[in-house]
Design a protein around this motif. Structure first.
Motif, PDB file in Angstrom:
ATOM      1  N   TYR A  51       5.621  -1.587   5.074  1.00 47.50           N
ATOM      2  CA  TYR A  51       7.064  -0.962   4.958  1.00 47.50           C
ATOM      3  C   TYR A  51       8.104  -1.778   4.024  1.00 47.50           C
ATOM      4  CZ  TYR A  51      11.708   0.988   6.100  1.00 47.50           C
ATOM      5  OH  TYR A  51      12.794   1.723   6.055  1.00 47.50           O
ATOM      6  N   ASP A  52       8.217  -3.148   4.537  1.00 42.82           N
ATOM      7  CA  ASP A  52       8.957  -3.905   3.957  1.00 42.82           C
ATOM      8  C   ASP A  52       8.637  -4.241   2.407  1.00 42.82           C
ATOM      9  OD1 ASP A  52      10.286  -4.513   6.202  1.00 42.82           O
ATOM     10  OD2 ASP A  52       9.196  -6.346   6.759  1.00 42.82           O
ATOM     11  N   VAL A  53       7.222  -4.359   2.088  1.00 44.28           N
ATOM     12  CA  VAL A  53       6.744  -4.576   0.755  1.00 44.28           C
ATOM     13  C   VAL A  53       7.206  -3.192  -0.188  1.00 44.28           C
ATOM     14  CG1 VAL A  53       4.744  -4.988  -0.650  1.00 44.28           C
ATOM     15  CG2 VAL A  53       4.879  -5.802   1.582  1.00 44.28           C
TER      16      VAL A  53
ATOM     17  N   SER B  63       3.028   3.635  -4.314  1.00 45.45           N
ATOM     18  CA  SER B  63       3.210   2.377  -4.000  1.00 45.45           C
ATOM     19  C   SER B  63       2.394   2.308  -2.459  1.00 45.45           C
ATOM     20  CB  SER B  63       4.827   2.008  -3.963  1.00 45.45           C
ATOM     21  OG  SER B  63       4.809   0.627  -3.256  1.00 45.45           O
ATOM     22  N   VAL B  64       2.744   3.284  -1.795  1.00 49.66           N
ATOM     23  CA  VAL B  64       2.192   3.365  -0.508  1.00 49.66           C
ATOM     24  C   VAL B  64       0.731   3.427  -0.504  1.00 49.66           C
ATOM     25  CG1 VAL B  64       1.854   4.400   1.938  1.00 49.66           C
ATOM     26  CG2 VAL B  64       4.238   3.826   0.797  1.00 49.66           C
TER      27      VAL B  64
ATOM     28  N   LYS C 155      -3.614  -9.879  -5.451  1.00 48.49           N
ATOM     29  CA  LYS C 155      -3.046 -10.416  -6.764  1.00 48.49           C
ATOM     30  C   LYS C 155      -2.787  -9.475  -7.923  1.00 48.49           C
ATOM     31  CE  LYS C 155      -6.866 -13.179  -6.763  1.00 48.49           C
ATOM     32  NZ  LYS C 155      -7.562 -14.389  -7.362  1.00 48.49           N
ATOM     33  N   SER C 156      -3.149  -8.262  -7.920  1.00 48.28           N
ATOM     34  CA  SER C 156      -3.079  -7.469  -9.043  1.00 48.28           C
ATOM     35  C   SER C 156      -1.921  -6.309  -8.363  1.00 48.28           C
ATOM     36  CB  SER C 156      -4.403  -6.640  -9.091  1.00 48.28           C
ATOM     37  OG  SER C 156      -5.348  -7.376  -9.395  1.00 48.28           O
ATOM     38  N   ARG C 157      -1.078  -6.534  -7.363  1.00 54.74           N
ATOM     39  CA  ARG C 157      -0.236  -5.689  -6.792  1.00 54.74           C
ATOM     40  C   ARG C 157       0.910  -5.758  -7.741  1.00 54.74           C
ATOM     41  NH1 ARG C 157       1.718  -7.667  -1.057  1.00 54.74           N
ATOM     42  NH2 ARG C 157       3.120  -8.824  -2.149  1.00 54.74           N
TER      43      ARG C 157
ATOM     44  N   VAL D 244      10.656  -3.467  -1.008  1.00 56.28           N
ATOM     45  CA  VAL D 244      11.281  -4.377  -2.399  1.00 56.28           C
ATOM     46  C   VAL D 244      10.772  -3.569  -3.686  1.00 56.28           C
ATOM     47  CG1 VAL D 244      10.344  -6.428  -3.503  1.00 56.28           C
ATOM     48  CG2 VAL D 244      10.516  -6.501  -0.976  1.00 56.28           C
ATOM     49  N   TYR D 245       9.610  -2.959  -3.727  1.00 55.30           N
ATOM     50  CA  TYR D 245       9.458  -2.353  -4.908  1.00 55.30           C
ATOM     51  C   TYR D 245      10.248  -1.241  -5.153  1.00 55.30           C
ATOM     52  CZ  TYR D 245       5.321  -5.460  -5.572  1.00 55.30           C
ATOM     53  OH  TYR D 245       4.360  -6.179  -5.614  1.00 55.30           O
ATOM     54  N   LEU D 246      10.788  -0.572  -4.153  1.00 60.02           N
ATOM     55  CA  LEU D 246      11.962   0.698  -4.266  1.00 60.02           C
ATOM     56  C   LEU D 246      12.826   0.089  -4.734  1.00 60.02           C
ATOM     57  CD1 LEU D 246      12.598   3.557  -3.811  1.00 60.02           C
ATOM     58  CD2 LEU D 246      13.054   3.114  -1.261  1.00 60.02           C
ATOM     59  N   ASP D 247      13.388  -1.145  -4.300  1.00 65.28           N
ATOM     60  CA  ASP D 247      14.783  -1.641  -4.788  1.00 65.28           C
ATOM     61  C   ASP D 247      14.612  -1.895  -6.348  1.00 65.28           C
ATOM     62  OD1 ASP D 247      16.980  -1.842  -3.281  1.00 65.28           O
ATOM     63  OD2 ASP D 247      16.210  -3.532  -2.238  1.00 65.28           O
TER      64      ASP D 247
END
Length: 734
Positions: free
Chosen positions: A442-444, A429-430, A350-352, A447-450
């Motif tokens: 990886y997919d998440v 992030s990782v 939830k805090s991500r 998303v944040y890299l984008d």
């Protein structure tokens, strides 16, 4: 055994009456005072004394007879008393030495075996009264030891938790090292991973334990209470006291920031539940599984509530990550002992977004500072380590060979600095997403890299583009930087995949790229448009000189107009600078835009009211200008390598409108413009309305006073007639 003594014969004193009276008084316990006083008053004290001696002798004979009858019982009683004294000493010794279990056995033997056989009632009462007192003493003693253990174990719990969490951290590090080696091996193998190449060493894994701690006082107290028949009382006492300790442990410090207190706080909680697991497993029913589960659920609810509150207050991503890492280590440590950590994982999930939002804000500030402070001059790298640090590390050159130094990079210093920030963002992030329950992070991460590349980097680049604070060469360098940053997206994806455990060959085959690449390409177009605008603005400074052209000159010019000389000097600088910085596509757009703008500017000048009329000589001057510009355009299109790209439109083609207009004005038969076939072939870029306006201003030199005397009179007259025909037909056409 010796024979009993013979019975002594008592001789009567002769004064039977007095003797019997005294004997009766003594037997009844009456006062002998009156008899004694009477004897002395009557003068017969000797008779009294003789009777008393006779009574004493009789009692002595009775005592001897009684002793003779109970002699053996007396000896037995003495022996038993001596045995009781010995047992009492042994019992006393056991209670000094804390041998409570043997002491209880002894008490049990006394109570069940010896107590009823004690002949003396008084001694029996004394012993019976002492048994519960001794049991109470034992209960207090073991409770005192247990209370000391409670104090000790609470003090030790933090250290127990810290050791267990450290072991979890070490195990995680080993796991990461193993996975890194496995990824490296997979990267060098096309046959796929060898499942036997690397494997976790699970042997002796269970033997790893937290810091050793002693629960003997708990076992002893529990066992003693069971032996005393009050086991349930102790179980309740243990549970309530441990709950009170946990409640104290769960209170966070208000005098210390959570960043500083979270590790000892969480270690204390971990230590508490590691101890409880040991007690549950080894203390023979002292705790029930439901009690431990309930206690853990209460504690984890409190922890998650505290974490949610603390995370909501966080303003620094690194602090956020530090706490998150310790929370996941706590989860790993206690999960090994069977505790469920789903709620911990959920609060981290939830805090991500909050964490990544903080990370994005920090990156925005850093990138804004980097872009603002960049000189936008090409980096000059003088040493190999600088090259490796700024170029090789981010795969900014396709050639792996080390160049000669000094090396002039096609980008400015902001590019490797931005790449460092992006790489650090990926790693952070990782780090947050790892060990959080997600199977495929990886997919998440993508998303944040984008989001970083679009919401932060691209926005900052656009701000620099539209701020209009950069000179032409700086804007070119910015355009070149964007091109390099766009190419670096491949490196970002590979780095993300590597950290997420995705083999390189799998990541390279993936068709799911970054949306940011399309956005950065759009920003490239934006910066190209800004470059074109800057170039056109500069061109306009020179095209103002068109106002100085003599549009009604009677003499044919020998050289180009002054404005064209200035324009060509600028274009030479523009192409030279762009060629060293921009990719060919960008160079093409900027230079072709500038040349097109020159063509438009000349056309606009002829159309505007500033030019009332012009002569053929003025047109001849424009023809010379265009020929110089066309020669420049052809030479640069070839020398820059653009001719090898197969472009449909060359630099010369950017001048086609003004060139067709000049050709029309210098044509011997301008009326052919109205011929559709000829117009399509020779004047396809001209608009008939524009042609009508320009032709209306066109006054051939034959109109001049001396024009009819010239050698070209016949030819000019024919052109004039053809032009007049064109003018009329254009009016009719419109």
């Amino acid at each position: 055994m010796s024979a009993p003594p013979k019975k002594r014969t008592i001789v009567d004193s002769g004064d039977g009456g007095l003797g019997l009276g005294i004997a009766a008084f003594i037997a009844n316990g009456e006062d002998l005072g009156p008899i004694i006083r009477h004897s002395f008053e009557s003068g017969k004290p000797e008779a009294l004394m003789q009777n008393l001696r006779s009574i004493v002798k009789k009692k002595e004979v009775e005592i001897e007879e009684l002793c003779r009858l109970h002699y053996e019982d007396f000896i037995v009683a003495v022996d038993e008393l001596r045995g009781v004294l010995v047992d009492a000493e042994e019992l006393k010794s056991m209670l000094s030495e804390a041998k409570f279990h043997p002491a209880l056995k002894t008490l049990d033997l006394i109570q069940k075996g010896y107590l009823n056989s004690i002949p003396l009632k008084l001694l029996k009462k004394v012993v019976a009264r002492q048994i519960p007192l001794i049991k109470l003493h034992i209960e207090k003693k073991v409770c005192s030891e247990f209370n000391d253990w409670l104090v000790h174990i609470r003090r030790m719990a933090k250290q127990i938790g810290q050791v267990s969490i450290s072991q979890a951290s070490l195990a995680r590090q080993k796991d990461e090292e193993m996975r890194a080696r496995q990824r490296e091996a997979e990267g060098h193998s096309h046959a796929g991973p060898d499942e036997h190449l690397y494997s976790l060493n699970l042997e002796n894994k269970e033997e790893e334990s937290a810091l050793d701690f002693d629960v003997t006082p708990v076992y002893r107290a529990h066992h003693m209470h069971i032996c005393l028949g009050i086991g349930e009382k102790f179980r309740d006492y243990y549970y309530k006291n441990r709950l009170m300790q946990l409640n104290l442990d769960m209170q966070i410090s208000i005098s210390q920031p959570f960043l500083e207190s979270h590790q000892p706080y969480l270690s204390q909680v971990a230590g508490f539940f590691i101890v409880e697991e040991r007690v549950l497993r080894t203390a023979d029913g002292l705790l029930s599984e439901s009690q431990v589960e309930t206690t853990w659920e209460t504690a984890i609810a409190k922890i998650t509530s505290i974490l949610e509150e603390q995370f909501s207050r966080m303003r620094t991503a690194s602090h956020f990550l530090l706490i998150k890492d310790y929370v996941t280590l706590l989860g790993t440590a206690v999960n090994k002992y069977g505790y469920q950590i789903t709620q911990l994982i959920e609060v981290l999930e939830k805090s991500r977004d909050k964490y990544h939002q903080l990370l994005l804000l920090e990156c925005r500030k850093q990138i804004d500072d980097i872009l603002t402070n960049d000189s936008y001059e090409q980096m000059v790298i003088k040493k190999e380590y600088e090259y490796n640090m700024n170029v090789t590390a981010f795969h900014l050159e396709h050639d792996d060979a080390i160049p000669d130094f000094p090396y002039v990079a096609p980008f400015s210093s902001s590019v490797p600095e931005v790449c460092r920030i992006v790489r650090s963002f990926i790693e952070d992030s990782v780090s947050y997403l790892s060990y959080g329950g997600l199977m495929n992070i990886y997919d998440v991460v993508k998303v944040y890299l984008d989001r970083l590349l679009i919401e932060v980097l691209n926005d900052s680049l656009l701000n620099m583009i539209y701020a209009r604070s950069l000179a032409m060469s700086q804007m070119m360098q910015l355009a070149g930087n964007i091109s390099v940053l766009d190419q670096a997206c491949d490196m970002y994806l590979l780095h993300s995949a590597h950290l997420c455990g995705i083999p390189k060959r799998v990541a390279e085959r993936s068709h799911s790229g970054l949306t940011a690449r399309a956005v950065l390409k759009a920003s490239q177009n934006a910066v190209y448009n800004s470059l074109i605008n800057l170039a056109n603005f500069k061109v306009d400074e020179f095209m103002v000189l068109l106002e100085n052209v003599n549009w009604i000159t009677e003499e044919a010019p020998d050289d180009a107009n002054d404005y064209m000389n200035e324009v060509l000097i600028y274009l030479e600088t523009l192409v030279s600078t762009a060629q060293s910085i921009l990719p060919l596509e960008a160079l093409y757009k900027v230079v072709s835009g500038a040349i097109s703008h020159i063509s438009d500017s000349i056309m606009t000048t002829l159309l505007n009211d500033g030019v009332k009329r012009f002569t053929v000589n003025a047109v001849l001057g424009l023809d010379i200008d265009l020929k110089m510009l066309e020669a420049f355009a052809d030479e640069k299109f070839d020398s820059t390598g653009l001719s090898d790209l197969g472009k449909e439109t060359t630099f010369r083609d950017c001048l086609v409108e003004i060139r067709q207009l000049v050709n029309l004005l210098l044509s011997s038969q301008p009326e052919n413009f109205m011929n559709p076939v000829i117009r399509q072939r020779n004047y396809g870029s001209l608009d008939h309305k524009k042609v009508a306006i320009v032709c209306d201003k066109y006054k051939d030199s034959a109109d001049s006073l001396f024009g009819s005397l010239s050698n070209r009179n016949v030819k000019q007259n024919a052109r004039k007639k053809s032009m007049d025909v064109l003018k009329r037909r254009l009016k009719d056409f419109s």
